[in-house]
Design an enzyme around this catalytic site. Structure first.
Site, PDB file in Angstrom:
ATOM      1  CB  THR A 253      -0.905   0.024   1.239  1.00 49.76           C
ATOM      2  OG1 THR A 253      -1.661  -1.184   1.283  1.00 49.76           O
ATOM      3  CG2 THR A 253      -1.855   1.216   1.194  1.00 49.76           C
TER       4      THR A 253
ATOM      5  CE  LYS B 203      -4.932  -1.454   1.924  1.00 48.08           C
ATOM      6  NZ  LYS B 203      -5.268  -2.724   2.509  1.00 48.08           N
TER       7      LYS B 203
ATOM      8  CE  LYS C 224       2.182   1.445   4.779  1.00 43.68           C
ATOM      9  NZ  LYS C 224       1.611   0.747   3.619  1.00 43.68           N
TER      10      LYS C 224
HETATM   11  P1  NAP Z   1       5.397  -6.627   7.385  1.00 43.81           P
HETATM   12  O1  NAP Z   1       4.955  -7.872   8.026  1.00 43.81           O
HETATM   13  O2  NAP Z   1       5.993  -5.537   8.205  1.00 43.81           O
HETATM   14  O3  NAP Z   1       6.435  -7.032   6.212  1.00 43.81           O
HETATM   15  C1  NAP Z   1       7.087  -6.052   5.451  1.00 43.81           C
HETATM   16  C2  NAP Z   1       7.961  -6.744   4.428  1.00 43.81           C
HETATM   17  O4  NAP Z   1       8.624  -5.735   3.657  1.00 43.81           O
HETATM   18  C3  NAP Z   1       9.065  -7.595   5.056  1.00 43.81           C
HETATM   19  O5  NAP Z   1       9.305  -8.706   4.225  1.00 43.81           O
HETATM   20  C4  NAP Z   1      10.250  -6.640   5.047  1.00 43.81           C
HETATM   21  O6  NAP Z   1      11.498  -7.293   5.072  1.00 43.81           O
HETATM   22  C5  NAP Z   1      10.034  -5.955   3.715  1.00 43.81           C
HETATM   23  N1  NAP Z   1      10.703  -4.650   3.627  1.00 43.81           N
HETATM   24  C6  NAP Z   1      10.375  -3.513   4.278  1.00 43.81           C
HETATM   25  N2  NAP Z   1      11.212  -2.519   3.932  1.00 43.81           N
HETATM   26  C7  NAP Z   1      12.075  -3.039   3.031  1.00 43.81           C
HETATM   27  C8  NAP Z   1      13.154  -2.509   2.298  1.00 43.81           C
HETATM   28  N3  NAP Z   1      13.532  -1.215   2.403  1.00 43.81           N
HETATM   29  N4  NAP Z   1      13.828  -3.333   1.466  1.00 43.81           N
HETATM   30  C9  NAP Z   1      13.470  -4.636   1.352  1.00 43.81           C
HETATM   31  N5  NAP Z   1      12.451  -5.205   2.019  1.00 43.81           N
HETATM   32  C10 NAP Z   1      11.759  -4.404   2.846  1.00 43.81           C
HETATM   33  O7  NAP Z   1       4.209  -5.929   6.574  1.00 43.81           O
HETATM   34  P2  NAP Z   1       2.901  -6.608   5.946  1.00 43.81           P
HETATM   35  O8  NAP Z   1       1.833  -6.579   6.975  1.00 43.81           O
HETATM   36  O9  NAP Z   1       3.269  -7.855   5.250  1.00 43.81           O
HETATM   37  O10 NAP Z   1       2.506  -5.485   4.881  1.00 43.81           O
HETATM   38  C11 NAP Z   1       3.171  -5.375   3.620  1.00 43.81           C
HETATM   39  C12 NAP Z   1       2.393  -4.372   2.757  1.00 43.81           C
HETATM   40  O11 NAP Z   1       1.045  -4.865   2.595  1.00 43.81           O
HETATM   41  C13 NAP Z   1       2.293  -2.987   3.399  1.00 43.81           C
HETATM   42  O12 NAP Z   1       2.342  -1.996   2.418  1.00 43.81           O
HETATM   43  C14 NAP Z   1       0.932  -3.033   4.066  1.00 43.81           C
HETATM   44  O13 NAP Z   1       0.396  -1.732   4.213  1.00 43.81           O
HETATM   45  C15 NAP Z   1       0.136  -3.882   3.087  1.00 43.81           C
HETATM   46  N6  NAP Z   1      -1.033  -4.599   3.667  1.00 43.81           N
HETATM   47  C16 NAP Z   1      -0.934  -5.260   4.856  1.00 43.81           C
HETATM   48  C17 NAP Z   1      -2.072  -5.892   5.368  1.00 43.81           C
HETATM   49  C18 NAP Z   1      -2.052  -6.643   6.670  1.00 43.81           C
HETATM   50  O14 NAP Z   1      -3.146  -6.957   7.182  1.00 43.81           O
HETATM   51  N7  NAP Z   1      -0.897  -6.965   7.245  1.00 43.81           N
HETATM   52  C19 NAP Z   1      -3.279  -5.877   4.657  1.00 43.81           C
HETATM   53  C20 NAP Z   1      -3.314  -5.234   3.446  1.00 43.81           C
HETATM   54  C21 NAP Z   1      -2.192  -4.584   2.954  1.00 43.81           C
HETATM   55  P3  NAP Z   1      12.107  -7.833   6.460  1.00 43.81           P
HETATM   56  O15 NAP Z   1      11.563  -9.229   6.642  1.00 43.81           O
HETATM   57  O16 NAP Z   1      13.584  -7.794   6.255  1.00 43.81           O
HETATM   58  O17 NAP Z   1      11.671  -6.879   7.550  1.00 43.81           O
END
Ligand code: NAP
Length: 311
Positions: free
Chosen positions: A102, A177, A245
């Site tokens: 997102t 979104k 965010k």
């Molecule tokens: P998360 O668990 O915090 O995972 C983030 C991922 O991004 C991890 O694999 C992290 O790597 C990687 N990452 C972050 N910064 C990076 C960088 N500079 N370079 C390389 N890798 C990087 O987050 P999430 O919940 O999966 O969410 C991911 C996206 O989906 C976000 O944009 C979020 O807003 C969206 N989203 C989430 C949900 C939800 O319910 N969780 C629902 C809809 C949409 P590391 O493992 O090394 O930290």
């Protein structure tokens, strides 16, 4: 599941709460998948399921036809694509990048323009449905991009989601979104207020949720996150920090468009009180704690006195 199959090799960067479920569902549907994750052990955990591992985004880009991204912020997407050893340096002309993170609609358009110069196509495809939806392959996907590109990615969407809506051109998926996020937090605020009133009235909270869940007030947030709040289970499907965010993106976009969003702006401030208390890593249903602080009253239980994770 789609009857069509994915053409070529697929890459996935970002194996966090969302990405790892997506990866497993892609593998289950027979996709030839290569993954890269900044923290390597998360990628290694997927190799048992059949994923190949790349050592850098650039190396991954060089061996795939379609690249999915699911990282945290717009800056992170930019870094994975265009930073040192970035994927864009490896991707071939004709490749397709599908960004499920997102980020702002404006940033999505700018990334798309930059990739287009190397003849690489781009779709913004943010998702909704939480980590449960990612795990179960039931995400709702909001796609922005050209018709042909969305159709090319559709077998992948069918593997990770239940419904994909092609909303419009690049950026339109991210805008949808943001609408989704307004609805999520407004719903969570209403759930929090409802639970507080129920608690103060002496109602059994789980029974109360059961009573209303199948009527007009029922929602995914109520059944999943409302129930978690009542059990004081603050494990995140989506963290408060990531929620903030997204609300920042909502408020910035509304500001650009001159649209007043008083409800969402207040919820942003309530979440800020949680971040100030060091609770940014909890699930977004911890919003109820901001209201508890105002009411000097606690919702649900059982409560372990003084538990550091239950402030
Ligand atoms: P998360 O668990 O915090 O995972 C983030 C991922 O991004 C991890 O694999 C992290 O790597 C990687 N990452 C972050 N910064 C990076 C960088 N500079 N370079 C390389 N890798 C990087 O987050 P999430 O919940 O999966 O969410 C991911 C996206 O989906 C976000 O944009 C979020 O807003 C969206 N989203 C989430 C949900 C939800 O319910 N969780 C629902 C809809 C949409 P590391 O493992 O090394 O930290």
């Amino acid at each position: 599941m789609s009857t069509s199959t994915v053409r070529g090799r697929v890459g996935l960067v970002g194996l966090g709460l969302m990405g790892r479920g997506m990866a497993r569902n892609l593998l289950r549907s027979g996709v030839d998948l290569v993954v890269w994750n900044r923290t390597r052990h998360r990628a290694e955990a997927l190799s048992d399921d059949g994923a190949a591992l790349a050592t850098t985004p650039r190396e991954l880009g060089a061996v795939v036809d379609v690249l999915l991204l699911c990282v945290s912020t717009g800056d992170d997407v930019e870094q994975v694509l265009f930073g040192e050893d970035g994927a864009a340096d490896g991707l071939r002309a004709g490749a397709l990048v599908v960004d499920c993170s997102t980020i702002s609609p404006r940033r999505a358009r700018s990334l798309s323009d930059r990739l287009a110069r190397a003849d690489i196509a781009f779709i913004d495809a943010p998702v909704s449905g939480g980590s449960e939806g990612a795990e179960q392959g039931t995400l709702a996907i909001m796609a922005g991009g050209r018709d042909a590109d969305v159709e090319r990615a559709r077998p992948l969407f069918d593997a990770i989601g239940r419904k994909t809506t092609h909303v419009g051109p690049v950026g339109a998926g991210q805008t949808a979104k943001l609408v989704n996020q307004i609805l999520v937090v407004g719903n969570m605020l209403a759930i929090s207020e409802g639970l507080l009133l129920a608690e103060a009235s002496g109602l059994d909270l789980e029974r109360t949720i059961e009573a209303v869940a199948d009527g007009a007030a029922g929602s995914w947030m109520l059944s999943n996150r409302g129930t978690q709040a009542v059990r004081r289970d603050w494990r995140p499907g989506f963290t408060v920090d990531l929620q903030q965010k997204d609300l920042r993106l909502v408020l910035e976009t509304a500001d650009e468009l001159g649209v007043p969003l008083p409800g969402t702006a207040s919820i942003f401030q309530l979440y800020r009180t949680l971040q100030a208390r060091g609770l940014g890593g909890e699930g977004n249903h911890a919003l109820v704690k901001a209201l508890e602080a105002l009411a000097d009253r606690r919702v649900g239980g059982p409560v372990v006195d003084g538990a550091p994770d239950d402030r």
